[in-house]
Write a protein that holds these residues in place. Structure first.
Motif, PDB file in Angstrom:
ATOM      1  N   ILE A 496       0.838  -1.208   0.000  1.00 47.64           N
ATOM      2  CA  ILE A 496       0.000   0.000   0.000  1.00 47.64           C
ATOM      3  C   ILE A 496       0.868   1.253   0.000  1.00 47.64           C
ATOM      4  O   ILE A 496       0.632   2.197  -0.764  1.00 47.64           O
ATOM      5  N   ASP A 497       1.915   1.264   0.835  1.00 46.06           N
ATOM      6  CA  ASP A 497       2.831   2.412   0.871  1.00 46.06           C
ATOM      7  C   ASP A 497       3.488   2.624  -0.487  1.00 46.06           C
ATOM      8  O   ASP A 497       3.619   3.768  -0.954  1.00 46.06           O
ATOM      9  N   LYS A 498       3.888   1.542  -1.132  1.00 47.55           N
ATOM     10  CA  LYS A 498       4.537   1.645  -2.445  1.00 47.55           C
ATOM     11  C   LYS A 498       3.550   2.173  -3.489  1.00 47.55           C
ATOM     12  O   LYS A 498       3.875   3.040  -4.308  1.00 47.55           O
ATOM     13  N   TYR A 499       2.315   1.675  -3.472  1.00 43.41           N
ATOM     14  CA  TYR A 499       1.312   2.110  -4.442  1.00 43.41           C
ATOM     15  C   TYR A 499       0.996   3.600  -4.278  1.00 43.41           C
ATOM     16  O   TYR A 499       0.776   4.305  -5.261  1.00 43.41           O
ATOM     17  N   GLN A 500       0.940   4.055  -3.026  1.00 40.59           N
ATOM     18  CA  GLN A 500       0.596   5.456  -2.793  1.00 40.59           C
ATOM     19  C   GLN A 500       1.718   6.400  -3.220  1.00 40.59           C
ATOM     20  O   GLN A 500       1.487   7.586  -3.417  1.00 40.59           O
ATOM     21  N   ILE A 501       2.916   5.880  -3.364  1.00 38.56           N
ATOM     22  CA  ILE A 501       4.011   6.652  -3.945  1.00 38.56           C
ATOM     23  C   ILE A 501       3.944   6.597  -5.469  1.00 38.56           C
ATOM     24  O   ILE A 501       4.051   7.611  -6.158  1.00 38.56           O
TER      25      ILE A 501
END
Length: 580
Positions: A496-501
């Protein structure tokens, strides 16, 4: 000799009666709301607010110079300049040489309003500039971090209604016209706690005494009627202070030396006109003044006193009409490329373009005639490349760069914008427009909101009519990337953190016309593209133009989509910027 100037109320009465005005050599009002609030806090804390410098104007000289009124209702877009004084007093009056910002701030806070643009809204929208008035929280606590004792804020009338036992907002301008006893007595109706009523009453009384009773104004008065003498005093008084830019002082010299035109009016009105072109720009008078030096072939384009001698200022004045036309044309050209104040990274980049149009006498035909189409495209690519360089082409060494580019343009035949010769000169000055592999990789990492992002996208994808409103758009809408929705897709916290970046990365960005962008919200791109381009051949052609070779229908494959598109973009960036 320093003299006592009485109270703040008497000072502002002189402003209202036009007995206290501004000379043309003064700059514009530049203080922000927080600076005005700080001034009022200092007054209530009993701090000195400095001495004013006055220039006494005798009746026989009332029409010899230009004068202006103080700002009262400041509007960042529509009324940011001091209004010209039309009805000049027939008797002796006073012009303020030092103290304009303080007097204007007092006038705005006690008699007027402040309209400041809300971040993120369009300059063309009236709603972006709400009217705000100065209020004092009569129950406010000291702010130790900021060193303020009293809570002054500019608020809309609607927001000021939100009063309670911790915040009671008092409209500061009421202290000018209403009876003190009436103001204090009414507090019983709004504040329940009697101890808080006492605090509020004490603050109103302090404000009243500060404005009406305390002789806080002191001034030094110059009686010499020579503008040259006054200009010398003005520069000496202001050149030591950092808030007043050097260009302001040099503009004062131009004001004093132009004989047929009002330099102040001409430069400020041109800034306003240029900033209203297209979706709006954010040029400053510094830029216009430097353009005047460059297009008039004056000196080294730098803000140096020797460049502002009488001969050069006469030259600038005589060329002003042509300079104005060339800046209008250059700005319209940038607007046709889709640039505006929000995505133009460096305003100075317009100057070589304006000089080329001016020196080779291009007219409005340059904007639209097909015979100039190739030249416009070459010029656009040069401009974008200069804006994309991370090192900042238009930063340090600007005056030397502009002077050199001017010489290159002077030697060109004028048939086309001399891109190759300009780039060769720029390379010799250590400002190459060649992009190395590391720079291309860095460009491929640009994100949504970066000023370079629009410029890069505008040259990667051909065929757009940029005179329409184009937005930098998320291919996969950002609204789909909330933590809640991504958890529902089955992604873990690390993913999720990677996708939001990734959602804000260049790989997920494209240019889209504004009206279409509004229709697209919250739709998966595969579904939306099928809706807009039902013909598969047309759809695939559009996707290919947008460097989209893979368009998954599930967010689970979004990372793979970004990886593949980034590789495609890197190849295209290298091809476009390095013409390989």
């Amino acid at each position: 000799m320093y003299q006592n100037g009485g109270t703040i109320k008497s000072l502002l009465d002189k402003v209202q009666e036009k007995n206290l005005v501004l000379p043309a050599i003064q700059r514009e009002f530049v203080w922000k709301p927080e600076q005005i609030c700080s001034l009022f806090d200092s007054l209530l804390q009993g701090y000195p607010i400095g001495t004013f410098l006055y220039w006494k104007i005798k009746p026989e000289n009332r029409n010899a110079y230009q004068f202006y009124e103080f700002v009262q209702n400041y509007h960042q877009r529509d009324a940011s300049h001091c209004p010209r004084l039309i009805d000049i007093p027939e008797h002796e009056f006073v012009a303020v040489l030092d103290g304009q910002q303080r007097v204007s701030s007092l006038n705005i806070g006690l008699n007027g309003s402040y309209h400041q643009k809300i971040a993120g809204k369009w300059w063309s929208s009236d709603d972006a500039f709400p009217e705000k008035l100065l209020y004092l929280n009569l129950l406010g606590e000291p702010n130790l971090d900021e060193g303020t004792e009293y809570d002054f804020q500019f608020l809309t009338k609607e927001k000021a209604k939100n009063s309670n036992n911790t915040a009671h907002w008092f409209l500061v301008s009421r202290i000018m016209t209403e009876d003190l006893d009436d103001l204090t007595d009414e507090l019983d109706e709004f504040i329940d706690d009697k101890s808080l009523v006492k605090i509020a009453r004490n603050n109103i009384r302090l404000l009243f005494r500060t404005i009406h009773d305390k002789p806080l104004i002191s001034y030094y008065e110059e009686e010499n009627q020579s503008l040259e003498r006054v200009l010398s005093i003005f520069i000496r008084m202001n050149s030591g202070g950092t808030p007043l830019s050097y260009s302001d002082l040099l503009l004062s010299i131009a004001v004093a030396q132009w004989s047929n035109l009002d330099a102040r009016e001409e430069i400020h009105s041109l800034v306003d006109e240029l900033n209203s072109i297209g979706d709006g720009f954010a040029y400053s008078k510094d830029l216009v003044l430097k353009a005047g030096l460059m297009l008039s072939d004056i000196g080294s384009v730098g803000f140096k006193v020797e460049n502002f001698n009488k001969t050069n200022m006469e030259k600038l004045e005589s060329n002003w009409e042509a300079i104005r036309d060339s800046l209008r044309l250059a700005t319209s050209l940038l607007a046709s490329f889709g640039f505006n104040g929000q995505n133009l990274r460096a305003d100075s980049a317009i100057l070589p373009i304006a000089y080329f149009l001016h020196f080779h006498k291009r007219t409005n035909e340059y904007l639209s005639k097909s015979q100039y189409a190739t030249d416009r495209e070459n010029l656009r690519l040069w401009l974008v490349k200069s804006l994309l360089k991370a090192s900042g082409i238009w930063g340090s060494g600007l005056d030397t760069l502009l002077t050199g580019i001017r010489a290159v343009i002077q030697k060109s035949d004028g048939k086309v914008f001399p891109v190759e010769k300009i780039e060769a000169f720029m390379t010799s000055r250590g400002k190459s427009l060649k992009f190395e592999e590391e720079e291309i990789e860095e460009l491929a990492e640009l994100e949504y909101g970066n000023k370079r992002t629009y410029a890069l996208l505008s040259v990667l994808f051909s065929g757009f009519d940029f005179s329409h409103h184009f937005h930098v758009d998320h291919i996969y809408p950002k609204s789909l990337f909330s933590k809640k929705l991504l958890r529902q897709e089955g992604l873990n916290e690390e993913q999720i953190d990677k996708y939001q970046i990734l959602v804000n990365s260049l790989a997920n960005l494209q240019l889209l016309e504004g009206t279409i962008n509004n229709e697209k919200r919250q739709k998966m791109p595969a579904d939306w593209y099928k809706l807009i381009w039902p013909d598969e051949t047309a759809r695939n052609l559009h996707l290919e133009r947008q460097a989209i070779t893979y368009l998954p229908e599930s967010l689970l494959d979004f990372e793979q989509f970004c990886f593949q598109r980034k590789e495609t973009l890197i190849s295209r960036i290298n091809q476009v910027l390095n013409q390989s």
